[in-house]
Each structure stands twice: as C-alpha cells, then as structure tokens.
Scaffold this active site. Structure first.
Site, PDB file in Angstrom:
ATOM      1  N   GLN A  46       0.850  -1.186   0.000  1.00 16.38           N
ATOM      2  CA  GLN A  46       0.000   0.000   0.000  1.00 16.38           C
ATOM      3  C   GLN A  46       0.889   1.242   0.000  1.00 16.38           C
ATOM      4  O   GLN A  46       1.936   1.262   0.656  1.00 16.38           O
ATOM      5  CB  GLN A  46      -0.883  -0.023   1.257  1.00 16.38           C
ATOM      6  CG  GLN A  46      -1.878   1.097   1.353  1.00 16.38           C
ATOM      7  CD  GLN A  46      -2.837   0.872   2.510  1.00 16.38           C
ATOM      8  OE1 GLN A  46      -3.392  -0.211   2.668  1.00 16.38           O
ATOM      9  NE2 GLN A  46      -3.033   1.891   3.303  1.00 16.38           N
ATOM     10  N   ASN A  48       0.513   5.538   0.447  1.00 20.21           N
ATOM     11  CA  ASN A  48      -0.383   6.625   0.845  1.00 20.21           C
ATOM     12  C   ASN A  48       0.345   7.960   0.821  1.00 20.21           C
ATOM     13  O   ASN A  48       1.570   8.000   0.948  1.00 20.21           O
ATOM     14  CB  ASN A  48      -0.902   6.408   2.276  1.00 20.21           C
ATOM     15  CG  ASN A  48      -1.673   5.122   2.434  1.00 20.21           C
ATOM     16  OD1 ASN A  48      -2.388   4.701   1.546  1.00 20.21           O
ATOM     17  ND2 ASN A  48      -1.524   4.493   3.580  1.00 20.21           N
ATOM     18  N   ARG A  59       0.141  14.219  13.920  1.00 22.17           N
ATOM     19  CA  ARG A  59      -0.571  12.991  13.533  1.00 22.17           C
ATOM     20  C   ARG A  59       0.111  11.838  14.243  1.00 22.17           C
ATOM     21  O   ARG A  59       1.319  11.706  14.204  1.00 22.17           O
ATOM     22  CB  ARG A  59      -0.522  12.773  12.027  1.00 22.17           C
ATOM     23  CG  ARG A  59      -1.367  13.756  11.246  1.00 22.17           C
ATOM     24  CD  ARG A  59      -1.488  13.290   9.805  1.00 22.17           C
ATOM     25  NE  ARG A  59      -2.115  14.278   8.976  1.00 22.17           N
ATOM     26  CZ  ARG A  59      -3.310  14.121   8.415  1.00 22.17           C
ATOM     27  NH1 ARG A  59      -4.004  13.017   8.603  1.00 22.17           N
ATOM     28  NH2 ARG A  59      -3.802  15.067   7.643  1.00 22.17           N
ATOM     29  N   HIS A  62       0.599   6.096  15.668  1.00 24.42           N
ATOM     30  CA  HIS A  62      -0.170   4.982  15.109  1.00 24.42           C
ATOM     31  C   HIS A  62       0.686   3.735  14.906  1.00 24.42           C
ATOM     32  O   HIS A  62       1.873   3.835  14.628  1.00 24.42           O
ATOM     33  CB  HIS A  62      -0.743   5.378  13.736  1.00 24.42           C
ATOM     34  CG  HIS A  62      -1.567   6.611  13.758  1.00 24.42           C
ATOM     35  ND1 HIS A  62      -1.540   7.525  12.745  1.00 24.42           N
ATOM     36  CD2 HIS A  62      -2.434   7.093  14.678  1.00 24.42           C
ATOM     37  CE1 HIS A  62      -2.366   8.519  13.021  1.00 24.42           C
ATOM     38  NE2 HIS A  62      -2.915   8.284  14.195  1.00 24.42           N
ATOM     39  N   LYS A  72       7.014   0.607   7.650  1.00 18.76           N
ATOM     40  CA  LYS A  72       6.621   1.799   6.898  1.00 18.76           C
ATOM     41  C   LYS A  72       7.875   2.500   6.403  1.00 18.76           C
ATOM     42  O   LYS A  72       8.816   2.704   7.157  1.00 18.76           O
ATOM     43  CB  LYS A  72       5.876   2.797   7.793  1.00 18.76           C
ATOM     44  CG  LYS A  72       4.560   2.349   8.317  1.00 18.76           C
ATOM     45  CD  LYS A  72       3.972   3.451   9.205  1.00 18.76           C
ATOM     46  CE  LYS A  72       2.745   2.975   9.922  1.00 18.76           C
ATOM     47  NZ  LYS A  72       2.225   3.992  10.846  1.00 18.76           N
ATOM     48  N   TYR A 132       4.010   7.500   2.103  1.00 17.35           N
ATOM     49  CA  TYR A 132       4.170   6.284   2.906  1.00 17.35           C
ATOM     50  C   TYR A 132       4.135   5.062   1.997  1.00 17.35           C
ATOM     51  O   TYR A 132       3.244   4.938   1.161  1.00 17.35           O
ATOM     52  CB  TYR A 132       2.983   6.101   3.861  1.00 17.35           C
ATOM     53  CG  TYR A 132       2.911   6.977   5.052  1.00 17.35           C
ATOM     54  CD1 TYR A 132       3.248   6.486   6.302  1.00 17.35           C
ATOM     55  CD2 TYR A 132       2.448   8.279   4.955  1.00 17.35           C
ATOM     56  CE1 TYR A 132       3.135   7.273   7.431  1.00 17.35           C
ATOM     57  CE2 TYR A 132       2.334   9.074   6.078  1.00 17.35           C
ATOM     58  CZ  TYR A 132       2.680   8.566   7.308  1.00 17.35           C
ATOM     59  OH  TYR A 132       2.558   9.348   8.429  1.00 17.35           O
TER      60      TYR A 132
END
Length: 181
Positions: A46, A48, A59, A62, A72, A132
C-alpha cells in the site's frame, strides 16, 4: 542508496543521492534489491500520501497489531516535519524509547520504521506532505495508537500543538505496567 542505523533497533534512514543536471534532478525512492535485507521477504502492499495544512499539526502515534504489523517507509515530499518513532516491541533493547528527526523535501531521505513501532509526526512547515510505503494493507481491526503526549514516553515535540484529530486525542496513555506488543 546509503543506509544509516538510527538509535532505535531496526530504525534506519535511507539516503538517496539525486542525479542532477540542467533539467533538474532524478532520484530513487525505493529499490527492492538494495532494501531486501530490511524487507524480510515482505512486499510493499500500500502507498499513501498524507497532506498536512497547518504548522504544528500532530498525527499519531499509530501502529497496527499482530497479525497486521507493518514496516513503513516514510518520505517527506513537500515541506518539513518532525518524524517520531516509538519502540513498542516487548523484547527490544530500545523498548519504550523514542527517536525523532526532521525530514524535509530537500534532503532526499526516507525513514524505514520497523514492525512493532508506533509512528507520528509534527508539521514544521505549512502544507507539508508525506509519502508512505507500507508492507501491509490498512486493517481497522488491528489499528491502534498511543496518545501523542504520553508521559511514559515524553516526546519533546518542537512546536506548540495546533491541530490533532479527535481519533488521535482519544488514544490512551500507556499504563505503567505496559509490556509491549
């Protein structure tokens, strides 16, 4: 690509040297061959982009729990941010330690955040964007977070907080007997 170990176990800074000429510059963001030792047979599943309007925005922090833990790769493609990794791995020698560094579009660097670590950042410049690359797809069933101002971790954010989501404000503090993931 030049890879530099950072103070958290398995946290690395990936420096890519751009090729410059009269037209501008060209640089690699990702090379599976050069980064295969850090992927451990995982693939990028993925990609982003996080677009952040206001300076001071935070932010995070997480992470995803097992079985959806992810690595990541984080790169600032516009502006500047203070990027933070918190080690939540119970058997890690850097358990509950945090490390932060400034990343910006002009430095051509990327950070590889290992599985079992929480990630967050503070926007240092209005209109900053992060790219990301994830080794797992987002899975809301396994998503988790810790509060950005958790006293057990005591992150020294460089700016006063200007904006944070309701979701991130609701993340819990770690208990004094937290044992990790």
């Amino acid at each position: 690509m030049n890879i530099v170990n950072l103070p958290i176990v398995d946290l690395v800074l990936i420096k890519s040297e751009p090729i410059l000429d009269t037209r501008g510059k060209f640089s690699r963001i990702f090379c599976e061959k050069e980064l295969s030792n850090y992927l451990n047979n995982k693939q990028i599943l993925q990609i982003n982009i996080s677009e952040n309007i206001n300076q001071g925005t935070i932010r995070g922090l997480h992470f995803q729990n097992h079985p959806s833990q992810e690595k990541k790769f984080v790169k600032c493609i516009k502006g500047r941010v203070f990027d933070v990794t918190v080690d939540l791995r119970k058997n890690s020698p850097t358990f509950l330690k945090w490390y932060g560094l400034e990343i910006k579009e002009t430095d051509n660097n990327m950070i590889l955040i290992p599985e079992g670590c929480a990630h967050g950042f503070q926007v240092l410049e209005h209109n900053s964007h992060l790219l990301y690359l994830h080794t797992e797809s987002y899975n809301s069933e396994y998503e988790d977070g810790i509060k950005y101002d958790d006293p057990l971790i005591s992150i020294d954010w460089p700016l006063e907080l200007s904006d944070i989501s309701d979701r991130d404000l609701k993340h819990p503090y770690l208990s004094n007997n937290y044992r990790g993931i």
